[in-house]
Design an enzyme around this catalytic site. Structure first.
Site, short mmCIF file in Angstrom:
data_model
loop_
_atom_site.label_atom_id
_atom_site.label_comp_id
_atom_site.label_asym_id
_atom_site.label_seq_id
_atom_site.Cartn_x
_atom_site.Cartn_y
_atom_site.Cartn_z
N GLU A 53 -24.14 -25.08 27.71
CA GLU A 53 -24.30 -23.63 27.92
C GLU A 53 -24.81 -23.00 26.62
OE1 GLU A 53 -20.59 -21.92 29.21
OE2 GLU A 53 -21.07 -20.01 28.25
N GLU A 67 -17.47 -24.14 21.96
CA GLU A 67 -16.61 -24.75 22.97
C GLU A 67 -16.97 -26.19 23.27
OE1 GLU A 67 -16.62 -22.21 26.44
OE2 GLU A 67 -16.61 -20.42 25.18
N ASP A 99 -20.41 -25.51 25.05
CA ASP A 99 -20.97 -24.17 24.89
C ASP A 99 -21.09 -23.89 23.40
OD1 ASP A 99 -21.81 -21.60 24.84
OD2 ASP A 99 -20.02 -20.72 25.74
N LYS A 116 -15.01 -22.13 34.58
CA LYS A 116 -14.53 -22.43 33.22
C LYS A 116 -13.55 -21.34 32.84
CE LYS A 116 -17.38 -20.49 29.54
NZ LYS A 116 -17.97 -20.74 28.22
N LYS A 136 -20.08 -14.02 34.60
CA LYS A 136 -18.96 -13.26 34.05
C LYS A 136 -19.02 -11.85 34.63
CE LYS A 136 -18.69 -15.42 29.43
NZ LYS A 136 -19.39 -15.40 28.12
N HIS A 152 -14.19 -18.21 18.24
CA HIS A 152 -12.88 -18.26 18.90
C HIS A 152 -11.81 -18.92 18.03
CE1 HIS A 152 -14.99 -17.97 23.06
NE2 HIS A 152 -15.06 -16.86 22.37
N HIS A 155 -14.18 -17.08 32.75
CA HIS A 155 -13.28 -16.12 32.10
C HIS A 155 -13.97 -15.53 30.88
CE1 HIS A 155 -11.80 -19.22 28.91
NE2 HIS A 155 -13.07 -19.32 29.15
N ASP A 214 -25.78 -18.13 29.52
CA ASP A 214 -24.70 -17.14 29.47
C ASP A 214 -25.26 -15.86 28.84
OD1 ASP A 214 -22.45 -15.62 28.90
OD2 ASP A 214 -21.53 -17.04 27.55
N SER A 252 -17.74 -13.36 21.65
CA SER A 252 -19.14 -13.70 21.35
C SER A 252 -20.00 -13.10 22.45
CB SER A 252 -19.32 -15.22 21.25
OG SER A 252 -19.15 -15.83 22.51
N GLU A 269 -8.92 -19.59 23.32
CA GLU A 269 -8.93 -20.03 24.72
C GLU A 269 -7.99 -21.21 24.95
OE1 GLU A 269 -13.01 -20.50 25.98
OE2 GLU A 269 -13.36 -18.35 25.84
P1 PGA Z 1 -16.67 -14.76 25.03
O1 PGA Z 1 -16.93 -16.32 25.05
O2 PGA Z 1 -15.81 -14.42 26.18
O3 PGA Z 1 -16.01 -14.56 23.69
O4 PGA Z 1 -18.02 -14.10 25.11
C1 PGA Z 1 -17.11 -17.06 26.19
C2 PGA Z 1 -18.46 -17.68 26.26
O5 PGA Z 1 -19.29 -17.55 25.34
O6 PGA Z 1 -18.74 -18.34 27.24
ZN ZN Z 2 -20.87 -18.90 26.59
#
Ligand code: PGA
Ligand code: ZN
Length: 428
Positions: free
Chosen positions: A285, A164, A242, A388, A337, A155, A365, A312, A42, A205
């Site tokens: 998030e 999430e 999230d 996370k 990230k 996911h 991650h 994010d 995503s 995940e």
């Molecule tokens: P992604 O998801 O690594 O698939 O982007 C993680 C997130 O959205 O935090």
């Molecule tokens: Zn996110």
């Protein structure tokens, strides 16, 4: 002086079975460092570019041989002879060589692999673990882990709209205690899901991905699991969400397909306000979408004093976007990230900018991961306070948690668990 002797890259597989980049940086002393690059599903639209081959005859176009070749033939000769301890200079060199705003030329995946492998090599050459090499202090804060125990959105298939549902064992006494609490809650959740005759398969995940009727049903299951495992919701352990709402934001509305709802920005905010009154939710998030700055400001005005609001897709670890967020009071926290921005130095700059604004940062991650544990060292070394990295399940996730267990035992009294202090900027 220690210098870079060689940088070498090759193609490996990530946790979803897709190709990604691995890099080894070798120094003239014989010291070396290695790193592997993660990959999102995503992904935010403002992220730096992950270079893929597009050659449909290999890995359905997902190969990374171009990125690998950029490292072996373009980056390696340019970095040869540089001092590996000069991380910022190396990263700047990569940025200049790429020459684009979004790193589409060399590829952020190529650049990040080199940036991290070189940091590992530099740490190894002075015989320090990476966390200690990155730190400027002799004491360390170990992060509150945000563990994604229920997966939906992109996911998992046929699960919740929200991506999430995480647990945050902030009431624990140590990192090891937090992880034990999380693992026990995770196992309790599994047995509850089984009892209720949903399937217990896991998503990308490592969290369960039952076909629940609503997002709220997920919250209820998690509260039950906390209690079943013997922990107090809202004291020992909290919920962190999230929703990854950019994924269900369509033409200015938030579409919750499983609940048959289309919510305006204000209705979406109200939805979260209600939830945060009824459940021990400490963090949300991407509650609002990456282009809905107005929505972010509304949400932050409504609950920003008592709930961590993490950007994010909104910030993509980019200080240009983050400074806009700080200026507009769009949230109070940033997700970090490394591969969204593409170098270690730029990542550290984002963490520092957030800290200076009195914000928190959550090191993260990606849904496509590898056995690389660099983010655990980054978190401990910079005492960021939160990490996370998925469920307490699947080795590409537990590798990071296990690395933090190792760091905690190595540091002894020099390490302190962040606990509720991680949320120092909230009134709770
Ligand atoms: P992604 O998801 O690594 O698939 O982007 C993680 C997130 O959205 O935090
Ligand atoms: Zn996110």
């Amino acid at each position: 002086m220690e210098t870079i002797k060689n940088v070498q890259a090759w193609e490996i597989l990530d946790s979803r079975g897709n190709p990604t980049v691995a890099v080894r940086t070798e120094l003239n002393s014989g010291a070396y460092g290695e790193a592997a690059v993660p990959s999102g599903a995503s992904t935010g639209k403002y992220e730096a570019v992950e270079l893929r081959d597009g050659d449909k005859s290999r890995y359905k176009g997902l190969g990374v041989l171009k990125a690998v070749d950029n490292i072996n033939s373009v980056i390696a000769p340019a970095l040869k002879g540089m001092n590996p301890a000069e991380q910022e200079k190396i990263d700047r060199r990569l940025i200049e060589m790429d020459g684009t705003e979004n790193k589409s030329n060399l590829g952020a995946n190529a650049m990040l692999g080199v940036s991290l492998a070189t940091a590992h090599a530099a740490a190894s050459s002075v015989k320090k673990p990476l966390y200690s090499y990155l730190s400027h202090q002799d004491s360390y804060i170990l992060p509150v882990p945000l563990l994604n125990i229920l997966n939906g959105g992109k996911h998992a298939s046929d699960s919740t709209d929200f991506q999430e549902f995480m647990i945050a064992p902030a009431g624990a006494q140590s990192f090891a205690h937090a992880l034990r609490m999380a693992a026990e809650i995770y196992q309790a959740l599994k047995s509850i899901i089984k009892e209720q005759k949903f399937n217990t398969n896991v998503g990308d995940e490592g969290g369960f991905a039952p076909s629940l009727p609503s997002n709220q049903a997920a919250l209820e299951l998690i509260i039950d699991a906390m209690q079943k495992a013997g922990y107090k919701p809202g004291i020992d352990c909290f919920i962190a969400l999230d929703p990854a709402s950019s994924e269900f934001y369509e033409d200015g509305t938030y579409v919750l397909a499983r609940e048959g709802k289309r919510l305006s920005r204000q209705q979406m905010v109200d939805y979260y306000v209600k939830w945060t009154r009824e459940y021990p939710i400490i963090s949300i998030e991407d509650g609002m979408a990456e282009d809905d700055w107005e929505g972010w400001k509304l949400l932050c005005g409504a609950i920003g004093e008592r709930v961590q609001l993490v950007g994010d897709d909104l910030y993509v670890t980019n200080i240009k976007r983050l400074s806009k967020g700080i200026e507009h009071k769009a949230s109070n926290s940033i997700l970090i990230k490394l591969n969204q921005i593409g170098t270690l130095s730029e990542t550290i700059a984002a963490i520092n900018m957030a800290r200076q604004a009195g914000w928190t940062s959550v090191v993260s991650h990606r849904s496509g991961e590898t056995e690389d544990v660099t983010i655990a060292d980054l978190c401990a070394g910079l005492s960021t306070g939160q990490i996370k990295t998925g469920a307490p399940c699947r080795s590409e996730r537990t590798a990071k948690y296990n690395r933090l267990l190792r760091i905690e035992s190595e540091l002894g009294v020099k390490a302190k668990y962040a606990g509720m202090e991680a949320y120092y900027n909230l009134k709770r």
